[in-house]
Design a protein around this motif. Sequence first.
Motif, PDB file in Angstrom:
ATOM      1  N   ASP A 186       0.950  -1.083  -0.135  1.00 26.20           N
ATOM      2  CA  ASP A 186      -0.182  -0.052  -0.053  1.00 26.20           C
ATOM      3  C   ASP A 186       0.982   1.353  -0.116  1.00 26.20           C
ATOM      4  OD1 ASP A 186      -2.403  -1.480   0.071  1.00 26.20           O
ATOM      5  OD2 ASP A 186      -2.231  -1.488   2.180  1.00 26.20           O
ATOM      6  N   CYS A 187       1.993   1.249   0.912  1.00 26.87           N
ATOM      7  CA  CYS A 187       2.962   2.507   0.739  1.00 26.87           C
ATOM      8  C   CYS A 187       3.497   2.644  -0.699  1.00 26.87           C
ATOM      9  CB  CYS A 187       3.979   2.479   1.835  1.00 26.87           C
ATOM     10  SG  CYS A 187       3.288   2.711   3.539  1.00 26.87           S
ATOM     11  N   LEU A 188       4.032   1.449  -1.139  1.00 24.64           N
ATOM     12  CA  LEU A 188       4.578   1.510  -2.398  1.00 24.64           C
ATOM     13  C   LEU A 188       3.774   2.089  -3.595  1.00 24.64           C
ATOM     14  CD1 LEU A 188       6.627  -1.642  -2.109  1.00 24.64           C
ATOM     15  CD2 LEU A 188       7.463   0.739  -2.173  1.00 24.64           C
ATOM     16  N   ALA A 189       2.261   1.710  -3.312  1.00 26.97           N
ATOM     17  CA  ALA A 189       1.322   2.151  -4.548  1.00 26.97           C
ATOM     18  C   ALA A 189       0.767   3.455  -4.180  1.00 26.97           C
ATOM     19  CB  ALA A 189       0.243   0.931  -4.437  1.00 26.97           C
ATOM     20  N   ALA A 190       0.994   3.932  -3.054  1.00 28.39           N
ATOM     21  CA  ALA A 190       0.627   5.349  -2.531  1.00 28.39           C
ATOM     22  C   ALA A 190       1.826   6.217  -3.240  1.00 28.39           C
ATOM     23  CB  ALA A 190       0.415   5.589  -1.071  1.00 28.39           C
ATOM     24  N   ARG A 191       2.809   5.929  -3.097  1.00 20.86           N
ATOM     25  CA  ARG A 191       4.178   6.526  -3.421  1.00 20.86           C
ATOM     26  C   ARG A 191       4.139   6.856  -5.116  1.00 20.86           C
ATOM     27  NH1 ARG A 191      10.427   5.556  -3.662  1.00 20.86           N
ATOM     28  NH2 ARG A 191      11.054   7.857  -3.833  1.00 20.86           N
TER      29      ARG A 191
END
Length: 71
Positions: free
Chosen positions: A57-62
């Motif tokens: 989720d963090c990677l997708a948000a970034r």
Amino acid sequence: MSAGPIKQSRDAWKPQPKSTPDAHRVCAPMPRRAGLSYCGRNGRRVVSDWAQVKCADCLAARAADVAAGAE
């Protein structure tokens, strides 16, 4: 609605409801927001180095922020 071939095809492209299990999740910190992970979930383990981040989720948000020009 039946579970016909059209619904099955659409369901095949849906993202999985749970990305990274909590036991394996390593989040990135939210810039300018102390105590919050980049994905918005409670980050049990938060690291500053993006190479160590294991939260999907963090990677997708970034990636979305980079694509939008926000980062």
